[in-house]
Write an enzyme that holds these catalytic residues in place. Structure first.
Site, short mmCIF file in Angstrom:
data_model
loop_
_atom_site.label_atom_id
_atom_site.label_comp_id
_atom_site.label_asym_id
_atom_site.label_seq_id
_atom_site.Cartn_x
_atom_site.Cartn_y
_atom_site.Cartn_z
CG ASP A 118 -7.47 -3.41 4.16
OD1 ASP A 118 -7.17 -3.83 5.30
OD2 ASP A 118 -6.66 -3.40 3.20
CE LYS A 168 5.45 -9.47 5.19
NZ LYS A 168 4.01 -9.70 5.40
CG ASP A 231 -0.41 -8.23 7.34
OD1 ASP A 231 -1.41 -7.51 7.45
OD2 ASP A 231 0.75 -7.79 7.33
CD GLU A 235 -3.78 -6.05 10.94
OE1 GLU A 235 -2.85 -5.48 10.32
OE2 GLU A 235 -4.95 -6.08 10.52
CD GLU A 401 3.41 -10.70 8.96
OE1 GLU A 401 3.24 -10.35 7.78
OE2 GLU A 401 3.00 -10.03 9.93
CD GLU A 405 5.21 -6.07 10.28
OE1 GLU A 405 5.13 -7.21 9.76
OE2 GLU A 405 4.44 -5.13 9.98
CB SER A 427 -4.42 -0.19 8.35
OG SER A 427 -4.63 -1.40 9.05
#
Lengths: 489, 489
Positions: A118, A168, A231, A235, A401, A405, A427
């Site tokens: 990102d 996903k 998303d 997370e 989600e 997942e 990430s």
């Protein structure tokens, strides 16, 4: 509401009934690979930028799926990237023209899939956009860039299809399940797709082809905005942040009650990643409660009804801040502050040392579901489900989600390696989010939920759980997924 | 750097040496009240909007200080305000023209002091600005409105002096210590002042007069920006947020080690609000460590050096987000989400039930400083001091916002009533900030600092603490403060 119906000129589509709506879905499988050249019409060169977990998985799956066609998959890396050696080891090389500098690859592709980190995307997207051939399609697997462009007043360059195909699950699971799909047709990670710009009408089939090539068992439609929100919030909540907060708080609770370290770990972390995840994956959410005896259900109900309100408050707060751009700004500030330097790791906290001992004694032991842990975990999951439903997300997106997942991708990895390993290896954006919000769940549960769980359960909340529309939506999604447990380890 | 020197046409000023600089300060006292008419030249009518803790304290102190002059103090309230009865009980009445509707009072004042809640200020400042007489001075005690105007692209109306006088303590302490100042001249709460706009040259003396009338023992200069940043960051760190996180994490640590609830509370919360606060207040920061024996100092050092790095990381993160406007956006979002509804209270968490029992057995017991608790607390304090110093805050502001306000105002209140009472009774903005960031300190200390404290101390960090410029700055500030412990209860 997000548009969830669509048509295809290439693939046969199905409809799926979800609470209050019908969604169009594409059921995937290896038998569809022969349709890929049609879906990819006009695309002879696919450039995958980035060789992180997603980049690597997608490049490999795409190459395998497109073997025998004229469509070439090339990997583009930043100058000096430390991933070059691994890419070459997987057969992407400069010599045969399938590995190169990211800008050169972007300039030489008909579909450019942006799978770099990102922060790098935020910093370099304009350079990438500048070298694209006219009409080249831009592909994303994450809505971050859209959020960033909004925050900074930028935009995608006009005249280019902008599509997203968002698996996903973690990159590693995208590859593993695809490989398992050679044996069990249809094994894979579900994906959503979105069309942000469609100047020439090709976008939907391009996205569907990409998703089929990745091995998605089922592909559902969403918008880039909706994907991004679900998303980034997910997370920070049930997928990562809240899980960490939950297990830390439960571990502490059991230790305070007198359990030794190993027992406390088994009743908290191991329980979530092991039996609870497995039951939800195979039989749905109600099955967790139904697997308990009467005494266990009472404990579950009290934990559930005490946890749901504070969990919902925090998820709503996270959602507001992600939607508002505030959370994104904090990510950018953190990146600036950290430079390329390391983040302090969470893996040093006391509970994780028990993890190795617990894993060592796993073989042959059938760990029972801890009713309190189950109530807390399921309540947190439902809090996210309800927040997403209230905000208008499509049901496929909600269940993927918030449930699938977690139980099919993330928790199995945590079971093999432990939660700390996950949190320290996701990430950057996910890690930063998890360490911001995990402690909020932990503190709220310790200070508000667990004291409240001493009292009687709220029967209306339990009834709402039992009658919840999510069970129907989950069952519909389950019909599309072959029962393949990901082979982690 | 913030300009810290100034001149006055009315008051005799002094200089104070601080590390690397000289600050101009005004030493206060009852003997200066006769100068107030000069300082308030051009101001015959002061309107105090709001009757919260600050509004009430300031209105009462101003009225008492200006008794015998022609300067009238009037309180302005929102229609239907529930504070009207209390204001009347304190002698501000509609009948004698000293109580009225806030807009009417604002329209009829030469100096309007805005002491309403932040959210109300954000919503109504434009209405208030619109009714001001030409040249009327705008007074603030908090930089929030400046931050809000920046975020929303607004501004103060031109042609009006805009000044701030910001007492470095809770409203209640501003009144109590002023009252105690009748016996011990100069007792009070220090204030900073700032001049944001000075169209006619009156601003500095107006601000100094206001500060003297409030009873400030010493007044130092800052900017509205600097005040805002140090104040909003401070309440999320050592003044409130971090304190909560510290005591929760230490309480849990002691309980896990086998202490009963009362002992754990005494070694954590009671220790911070009692002996540690008292030693710092009377003898400075080094005295805490020096009061320990050799074994105690070793424990202090290890706790200090393990805590400082994660504490510094979090304070830097808070600072970035406050400076960036991100934190402010989250406050606004939270207000929207909560409406006027209540926030869940923290006072129900297990540790607070021990508080009553601990207070009951306080009399006659001299609680020893817990070395580990002291190391953690002092390290957190120093982390904030260093972050503020690095960001260029004046030393008076640093020591007031990071040390003095804690040990002379907030911690004594917490000692009398407990931390939860404080957190649940501060300004909305402070409460929201404390519940966002308290858990961050708690989690980081539990997961990173306390495990690291098992290892040896970092001698260079200990040496840096010992030689730190903050000790000199604190000593200089202490010379200006009469030794009056606030009479709380």
């Amino acid at each position: 509401m997000t548009p969830t119906t669509y048509t295809s000129r290439v693939f046969a589509l199905e409809t799926m009934d979800v609470p209050g709506a019908t969604e169009t879905i594409l059921r995937g499988g290896r038998h569809l690979l022969s349709l890929l050249p049609q879906a990819f019409e006009g695309v002879g060169r696919i450039g995958v930028l980035g060789w992180g977990p997603q980049g690597r998985a997608q490049a490999l799956n795409l190459r395998d799926s497109l073997a025998g066609t004229d469509i070439r998959v090339t990997v583009g890396l930043r100058p000096g990237s430390r991933s070059a050696a691994d890419a070459r080891a997987h057969g992407f090389t400069e010599e045969d023209g399938t590995l190169g500098d990211w800008l050169a690859v972007a300039a030489d592709s008909d579909l450019v899939i942006l799978l770099i980190a990102d922060a790098a995307l935020a910093a370099h997207h304009e350079e990438i956009f500048a070298v694209l051939e006219p009409g080249a399609a831009i592909g994303l697997s994450h809505g971050f860039l859209l959020g960033h462009l909004r925050e900074t007043g930028g935009d995608f360059p006009p005249g280019h299809p902008v599509i997203a195909v968002c698996p996903k699950g973690m990159g590693d699971s995208v590859r593993r399940l695809y490989q398992q799909g050679a044996e069990v047709n249809g094994a894979g990670i579900n994906s959503s797709f979105a069309v942000h710009a469609d100047p020439d009408g090709r976008a939907v089939d391009l996205a569907l082809g990409w998703s089929v090539a990745l091995g998605s068992p089922y592909t559902f439609r969403t918008t880039l905005d909706s994907e991004y929100l679900s998303d980034i919030v997910g997370e920070r909540a049930i997928l990562l942040g809240a899980v960490h907060g939950i297990v830390e708080s439960l571990y502490g609770r059991h230790r305070l009650a007198g359990d030794d370290e190993v027992t406390a770990y088994e009743r908290s972390c191991e329980n979530v990643t092991g039996p609870i995840a497995r039951i939800i994956s195979r039989a749905g959410l109600r099955a967790v409660r139904e697997s308990l005896d009467a005494a266990g259900r009472d404990v579950f109900d009290r934990a559930y009804t005490a946890t749901y309100p504070p969990a919902r408050e925090i998820v709503a707060e996270i959602y507001d801040e992600v939607a508002d751009g505030t959370e994104l700004r904090s990510v950018i500030l953190a990146e600036r502050r950290l430079g390329a330097g390391p983040m302090t790791e969470i893996g040093g906290s006391p509970m994780w040392s028990a993890g190795d001992r617990v894993r060592a004694r796993r073989a042959g032991r059938e760990l029972p579901v801890d009713p309190f842990t189950a109530g807390v975990f399921v309540a947190t999951m439902l809090a996210q489900v309800d927040e997403f439903a209230e905000r208008g997300h499509p049901w496929s997106e909600i269940v993927n989600e918030s449930v699938i997942e977690a139980v099919d991708s993330l928790l199995p990895y945590m079971h093999a390696r432990d939660v700390a390993h996950m949190v320290d290896n996701c990430s950057r954006t996910a890690r930063l989010g998890a360490r911001r919000w995990g402690p909020r769940f932990q503190a709220a549960y310790e200070q508000i939920a667990y004291p409240a769980a001493e009292g009687p359960a709220d029967a209306s909340l339990v009834a709402a759980f039992d009658a919840h529309p999510v069970h129907e939506a989950l069952a519909a999604a389950a019909k599309l997924r072959p029962s393949v447990d990901i082979a982690v380890v």
